[in-house]
Design an enzyme around this catalytic site. Structure first.
Site, PDB file in Angstrom:
ATOM      1  N   LYS A 123       6.931  37.025  22.740  1.00  0.00           N
ATOM      2  CA  LYS A 123       7.739  37.699  21.719  1.00  0.00           C
ATOM      3  C   LYS A 123       8.245  36.648  20.736  1.00  0.00           C
ATOM      4  O   LYS A 123       8.721  35.586  21.148  1.00  0.00           O
ATOM      5  CB  LYS A 123       8.917  38.418  22.400  1.00  0.00           C
ATOM      6  CG  LYS A 123       9.815  39.203  21.452  1.00  0.00           C
ATOM      7  CD  LYS A 123      10.901  39.979  22.212  1.00  0.00           C
ATOM      8  CE  LYS A 123      11.786  40.762  21.259  1.00  0.00           C
ATOM      9  NZ  LYS A 123      12.773  41.612  21.966  1.00  0.00           N
ATOM     10  N   SER A 168      13.249  46.678  20.912  1.00  0.00           N
ATOM     11  CA  SER A 168      12.709  45.785  19.901  1.00  0.00           C
ATOM     12  C   SER A 168      11.410  45.099  20.308  1.00  0.00           C
ATOM     13  O   SER A 168      10.691  44.590  19.456  1.00  0.00           O
ATOM     14  CB  SER A 168      13.756  44.711  19.569  1.00  0.00           C
ATOM     15  OG  SER A 168      13.972  43.869  20.696  1.00  0.00           O
ATOM     16  N   SER A 184      15.725  46.836  25.022  1.00  0.00           N
ATOM     17  CA  SER A 184      14.557  46.371  24.260  1.00  0.00           C
ATOM     18  C   SER A 184      13.355  45.946  25.092  1.00  0.00           C
ATOM     19  O   SER A 184      12.300  45.671  24.539  1.00  0.00           O
ATOM     20  CB  SER A 184      14.952  45.202  23.352  1.00  0.00           C
ATOM     21  OG  SER A 184      15.663  45.674  22.248  1.00  0.00           O
TER      22      SER A 184
END
Length: 489
Positions: free
Chosen positions: A77, A157, A181
């Site tokens: 990420k 997210s 998330s």
């Protein structure tokens, strides 16, 4: 069967048995990533670095020096700093930022032999529930409703991480969870995601959103894969003052362990208005599966649950407004010129931050301002304490808690993007664990009528990821979820 279809565990076993090399495995993933660029899961591909890391991994294996993740290609990420590789938090303000250091979590993965395929898309500064706030554009969920070509959100997210795992573009991915998330995108994409206990994974080198809530964790294809990754990602780090100095067990040993005699709490407050019947049914299925596995089902109450979302959306933006003050255009990141210092600050931040980030900075600054601090921020902190106490009381009655992960299946891109409240409601089942610092895992347990995945969440006591993995293993076995997104990309 392509090498990319393997689970992380199967790939590690195959590498150990010399059935294929890390270079072959990595190359297969690089080709899959190139073919899937339309999903926009990766915002930066690092194929040369990946092949180099894979070749070094094969050399280590030949010398008998294989680590626990030796040769396994993973996605990162783009909130984790990677030394010499651009790290943006998917914002314009960090569009060209190249860190000179490696986050603790990723350095532990590389220490254990993993290979980096590239950086994954996310909501800007991890603020969002649909991956639509990214400066690099939204990620498209690899899943589609039956008979439809409509683009769906992978959740947020960590949308890039979840989509990449679901589409077999990596064997697993790092992610972060501030209010859901990791778990909500996992539920939307038919993958497994765990947010561990606060302090289990170091936050050093992870771009900060809300420091008292942020926690790193993995997204993976199976519960066992998630346990493998979390074992490598966890551990004490003196560079993070909130990192816990406690031993890390091998979490994989708890997957498949009997859950007979465990008490599983079912919180009545999680039956929210307008919850789809399919999610209620899945929850009941989960209860039945655990009963069959020998668990005792206990009704519990978490009375302050209804205040969790408003408290979260005060505490998180307050911390964000403080954390994001560092982006001033002076030391690193974007700088827009102005006639004086104040104008440089204003121009840089106006140009560099997206709308959702600005919204949260404004909310955060407002609730921390004189005259409103007591009315909002202090009150939210008191609610947070009450939520933690609710869980403390629940643990006297049960060993783990079972809930749905999200109030719906994946929704269409653009459907909620103009309605922040509707977007924030995605976190209704997940924020409580962040506020209380507890471990929470989402795993896929079924499909809705449109053929889209739905997830169940298992919440555990502080530092009791072991029980969470055992219960998740039992649910995974009973659910028998093997569905994959049909390849259209």
């Amino acid at each position: 069967m392509s090498l990319t279809n393997l689970t992380l565990k199967a790939a590690i076993d195959g590498l150990a048995a010399r059935e294929f090399t890390s270079v072959e495995l990595t190359r297969a993933h690089i080709e899959a990533i190139e073919a899937a660029r339309g999903l926009n899961a990766y915002i930066l591909e690092t194929p040369d670095k990946a092949i180099d890391m894979a070749a070094k991994s094969d050399a280590r294996r030949a010398l008998g020096e294989a680590g626990p993740l030796e040769g396994a290609p993973l996605g990162v990420k783009d909130l984790f700093c990677t030394n010499g590789v651009r790290t943006t938090a998917c914002s314009k303000i960090l569009e060209n930022f190249v860190p000179t250091y490696e986050s603790t979590v990723t350095s532990q993965l590389w220490r254990d032999g993993a290979v980096m395929l590239g950086k994954l898309n996310l909501d800007q500064f991890a603020m969002g529930s649909s991956n639509e706030t990214s400066y690099f554009g939204p990620v498209t969920n690899p899943w589609r409703a039956q008979g439809s070509t409509k683009a769906l959100t992978p959740g947020g997210s960590s949308g890039g991480s979840a989509a990449a795992v679901a589409a077999d573009l990596c064997l697993g991915a790092t992610a972060t969870d501030t209010g859901g998330s990791i778990r909500q995108p996992a539920a939307f994409t038919g993958t497994v995601g765990i947010k561990p206990t606060y302090g289990r994974c170091s936050r050093w080198g992870v771009v900060a959103f809300a420091s008292s809530l942020d926690q790193a964790g993995p997204i993976a294809k199976t519960v066992e894969d998630a346990a493998l990754l979390l074992t490598s990602m966890s551990g004490h780090d003196p560079k993070d003052s909130t990192s816990l100095d406690i031993p890390v067990p091998d979490f994989t040993q708890f997957v498949g362990k009997s859950v007979k005699g465990l008490k599983i709490g079912i919180p009545k407050e999680y039956r929210v208005d307008n919850m789809p019947a399919e999610i209620e049914k899945l929850w009941q299925d989960g209860i039945a599966w655990l009963k069959e596995a020998g668990c005792e089902i206990v009704d519990i109450s978490l009375p302050h649950t209804k205040y969790a979302l408003p408290a979260y959306y005060i505490v998180a933006p307050a911390e964000a407004s403080s954390n994001l003050a560092r982006y001033d255009g002076m030391r690193y990141g974007l700088r827009e010129e102005g006639a004086n210092l104040t104008e440089i600050y204003e121009n840089t931040r106006a140009s560099g931050f997206g709308d959702e980030v600005k919204r949260r900075i404004l909310i955060g600054t407002y609730v921390l301002s004189a005259g409103y601090y007591d009315a909002y921020y202090l009150k939210a902190l008191k609610v947070r304490r009450r939520i933690a106490e609710d869980f403390d009381n629940a643990w006297t009655q049960c060993d783990a808690i079972l809930t749905p992960t999200a109030p719906s299946a994946a929704f269409g891109l653009g459907e909620n993007s103009n309605d922040p409240i509707a977007m924030y409601l995605n976190d209704v089942f997940t924020v409580t664990t962040n506020l209380a610092g507890l471990p929470g895992l989402s795993l896929p347990a079924g499909l809705d009528a449109n053929g889209l995945p739905l997830g169940l969440q298992i919440i555990g006591k502080p530092l009791d990821e072991a029980t969470v993995f055992s219960v998740a293993g039992a649910v995974e076995k009973a659910a028998g979820f093997t569905a994959k997104a049909e390849k259209w990309w």
